[in-house]
Scaffold this motif. Structure first.
Motif, mmCIF file in Angstrom:
data_model
loop_
_atom_site.group_PDB
_atom_site.id
_atom_site.type_symbol
_atom_site.label_atom_id
_atom_site.label_comp_id
_atom_site.label_asym_id
_atom_site.label_seq_id
_atom_site.Cartn_x
_atom_site.Cartn_y
_atom_site.Cartn_z
ATOM 1 N N VAL A 155 0.860 -1.204 0.000
ATOM 2 C CA VAL A 155 0.000 0.000 0.000
ATOM 3 C C VAL A 155 0.888 1.243 0.000
ATOM 4 C CG1 VAL A 155 -1.747 1.314 1.282
ATOM 5 C CG2 VAL A 155 -1.919 -1.184 1.160
ATOM 6 N N LEU A 156 1.934 1.234 0.825
ATOM 7 C CA LEU A 156 2.830 2.398 0.862
ATOM 8 C C LEU A 156 3.502 2.612 -0.493
ATOM 9 C CD1 LEU A 156 4.597 2.222 4.362
ATOM 10 C CD2 LEU A 156 2.513 3.432 3.680
ATOM 11 N N GLU A 157 3.926 1.518 -1.126
ATOM 12 C CA GLU A 157 4.559 1.647 -2.450
ATOM 13 C C GLU A 157 3.587 2.258 -3.454
ATOM 14 O OE1 GLU A 157 5.934 -2.359 -3.184
ATOM 15 O OE2 GLU A 157 7.309 -2.147 -1.462
ATOM 16 N N SER A 158 2.358 1.826 -3.405
ATOM 17 C CA SER A 158 1.359 2.341 -4.339
ATOM 18 C C SER A 158 1.098 3.832 -4.060
ATOM 19 C CB SER A 158 0.095 1.488 -4.179
ATOM 20 O OG SER A 158 -0.988 2.102 -4.749
ATOM 21 N N PHE A 159 1.008 4.183 -2.777
ATOM 22 C CA PHE A 159 0.789 5.601 -2.419
ATOM 23 C C PHE A 159 1.980 6.436 -2.881
ATOM 24 C CE2 PHE A 159 1.263 9.212 0.479
ATOM 25 C CZ PHE A 159 0.010 9.795 0.399
ATOM 26 N N ALA A 160 3.169 5.903 -2.666
ATOM 27 C CA ALA A 160 4.395 6.662 -2.981
ATOM 28 C C ALA A 160 4.506 6.944 -4.480
ATOM 29 C CB ALA A 160 5.621 5.903 -2.489
ATOM 30 N N LEU A 189 9.897 6.993 0.651
ATOM 31 C CA LEU A 189 9.606 5.577 0.919
ATOM 32 C C LEU A 189 10.915 4.876 1.255
ATOM 33 C CD1 LEU A 189 7.395 3.319 0.774
ATOM 34 C CD2 LEU A 189 8.193 2.906 -1.570
ATOM 35 N N LEU A 190 10.942 4.174 2.393
ATOM 36 C CA LEU A 190 12.157 3.473 2.803
ATOM 37 C C LEU A 190 11.898 1.973 2.791
ATOM 38 C CD1 LEU A 190 13.010 5.592 6.004
ATOM 39 C CD2 LEU A 190 13.882 5.951 3.690
ATOM 40 N N VAL A 215 10.739 -3.372 10.122
ATOM 41 C CA VAL A 215 9.480 -3.244 9.388
ATOM 42 C C VAL A 215 9.763 -3.541 7.914
ATOM 43 C CG1 VAL A 215 8.481 -1.539 10.982
ATOM 44 C CG2 VAL A 215 9.835 -0.748 9.049
ATOM 45 N N ALA A 216 8.711 -3.877 7.188
ATOM 46 C CA ALA A 216 8.886 -4.230 5.777
ATOM 47 C C ALA A 216 9.170 -2.993 4.926
ATOM 48 C CB ALA A 216 7.640 -4.950 5.272
ATOM 49 N N ALA A 217 8.599 -1.867 5.321
ATOM 50 C CA ALA A 217 8.820 -0.604 4.597
ATOM 51 C C ALA A 217 8.305 0.522 5.481
ATOM 52 C CB ALA A 217 8.059 -0.600 3.267
ATOM 53 N N ALA A 218 8.719 1.734 5.171
ATOM 54 C CA ALA A 218 8.213 2.884 5.936
ATOM 55 C C ALA A 218 8.018 4.054 4.988
ATOM 56 C CB ALA A 218 9.182 3.256 7.049
ATOM 57 N N LEU A 219 7.005 4.849 5.288
ATOM 58 C CA LEU A 219 6.785 6.090 4.547
ATOM 59 C C LEU A 219 7.012 7.242 5.512
ATOM 60 C CD1 LEU A 219 5.459 7.061 1.662
ATOM 61 C CD2 LEU A 219 3.596 7.756 3.183
ATOM 62 N N VAL A 220 7.861 8.174 5.144
ATOM 63 C CA VAL A 220 8.074 9.356 5.973
ATOM 64 C C VAL A 220 7.449 10.531 5.233
ATOM 65 C CG1 VAL A 220 9.750 10.843 7.115
ATOM 66 C CG2 VAL A 220 10.244 8.403 6.844
ATOM 67 N N SER A 221 6.471 11.163 5.887
ATOM 68 C CA SER A 221 5.825 12.345 5.300
ATOM 69 C C SER A 221 6.281 13.571 6.082
ATOM 70 C CB SER A 221 4.299 12.208 5.385
ATOM 71 O OG SER A 221 3.693 13.460 5.111
#
Ligand SMILES: Cc1cc2nc3c(=O)[nH]c(=O)nc-3n(C[C@H](O)[C@H](O)[C@H](O)COP(=O)(O)OP(=O)(O)OC[C@H]3O[C@@H](n4cnc5c(N)ncnc54)[C@H](O)[C@@H]3O)c2cc1C
Length: 374
Positions: A102-107, A117-118, A134-140
């Protein structure tokens, strides 16, 4: 005690963030404003929340635009009114691969402008405090965090001192007619009126509001004192991706929902998703849960608190001491995040009908005041 004489250009009913936002928008236009609240100080949703001004993840379109504009107003106001910003930005830590998707799609989309996206390794390096990786992280970078019980009274004090806004506390508004507001302590004259009663939206104009199907959402919240320093950003995780329209609307969220239904059924049923919002004094406000009922009971369910603490421990590797707990309610409508009705050309009733009043109210108020031609 008698009411101020007036007449005022604008009367605002309700001294929560929605009412204060309208008072600010009017005062910035040079209008004379009176704010009337039935309580002796703001005590509703606006002081019970995380103080999380959320941008990334807001529903695409009007809500996302309002959140960006409101964040800018918060920054101006914080400087002018002496409101500390306790945290900046948001960290969305995806534990499951489906959440990472989901984060990848948002990014990859336009609302991720400015976000980072990390992957697994980069997340672990940047945020070693996240337990088990964690599998991935989004920093906004867009978000702000204020302490609401500090911020809301300071906004009111600033409006009074810097803009000459009059506050009438302890007067329940019982009627609103063109040109006149009736209260439990008498009436006062105002050319226009904005009614911002929070989740008590059906008391004054029940028939007009009935088509919106308004109900209440009850949330459980805690203040904790972790033993370790807080993360620099407000923290959310997998379950949050189903609660924020900007993420939940992505096709990738379907697989995440299916996964969470398998391994987080009780949390989903109680509407739990973890938010960790830190304060400068070393405490954090954590929550929350969502139970919908027109008359929610006032009791905090210890099983829900336990699940929130379990989510905290899974992500941050410790079980912090709880120093306070409370419940809060906000208005909720099934089909729209914001309810605005006009009983007369010079009257508006405004209710934020989703858990985003701290994030969208300043822009919403500017739109409404502009449309009323105040
Ligand atoms: C626990 C919790 C966490 C949340 N977290 C966030 C968050 O982090 N970020 C975010 O953006 N949003 C969050 N929200 C949502 C947000 O707090 C609300 O959307 C917002 O506070 C609503 O503001 P309001 O001014 O409409 O309501 P309120 O703050 O409830 O204020 C309404 C005021 O109107 C007064 N009033 C009502 N009727 C009358 C009357 N007849 N006469 C006189 N006065 C009257 C009441 O006394 C009250 O002071 C959260 C909500 C809760 C409950």
């Amino acid at each position: 005690m008698s009411l101020p004489a007036g007449p005022f250009d604008v009367a605002v009913v309700g001294a929560g963030v929605v009412g204060l936002a309208h008072a600010l928008a009017c005062a910035r236009r040079g209008l004379s404003v009176v704010v009337i609240d039935r309580d002796t100080r703001a005590n509703g949703a606006s002081i019970r929340n995380f103080g999380f001004v959320t941008v990334s993840g807001q529903e695409e379109g009007a809500m996302w635009r309002r959140a960006r504009r409101s964040r800018d107003v918060w920054l101006d106001l914080a400087a002018a009114a002496g409101i500390p910003i306790h945290q900046r930005g948001m960290l969305l830590a995806a534990r499951r691969p489906e959440a990472a998707a989901v984060l990848e799609s948002f990014a990859a989309g336009p609302m991720a402008e400015g976000c980072e996206l990390l992957g697994r390794e980069a997340s672990a390096r940047r945020f070693p405090g996240l337990a088990g990786g964690v599998a991935a992280a989004l920093v906004s970078p867009h978000e702000l965090r204020v302490e609401p019980r500090e911020a809301i009274p300071r906004i009111a004090a600033h409006l009074a001192a810097a803009h000459g806004v009059t506050f009438v506390w302890g007067a329940a508004v019982t009627s609103v007619e063109p040109g006149e507001v009736g209260t439990s302590r008498g009436s006062l004259a105002a050319r226009q009126t904005v009614v911002a009663p929070g989740d008590d939206a059906t008391a004054l104009f029940p028939d007009l509001l009935a088509p919106f199907g308004l109900t209440r959402c009850k949330l459980q919240m805690m203040r904790v004192r972790p033993s370790r320093p807080a993360l620099p950003h407000v923290l959310m995780s997998d379950l949050s991706l189903l609660r924020y329209g900007g993420f939940a609307a992505l096709p990738a969220s379907g697989a995440l929902r299916a996964r969470l239904e398998r391994d987080a059924g009780p949390e989903l049923a109680a509407g739990i998703h973890l938010i960790v919002a830190a304060a400068r004094d070393g405490t954090c406000v954590i929550g929350d849960s969502h139970v919908y009922d027109p008359t929610p009971d006032p009791f905090a369910d210890s099983a829900i608190d336990r699940m929130i603490l379990d989510s905290y421990e899974a992500l941050l590797g410790e079980r912090p001491a709880v120093t306070e707990s409370w419940t809060g309610t906000y208005a909720s409508a099934p089909a729209t995040p914001v309810v605005v009705v006009a009983p007369a050309p010079e009257i508006r009733v405004v209710t934020v009908a989703t858990g985003a009043g701290m994030s969208c109210s300043f822009a919403l108020a500017e739109e409404i005041v502009e449309a009323m031609g105040s």
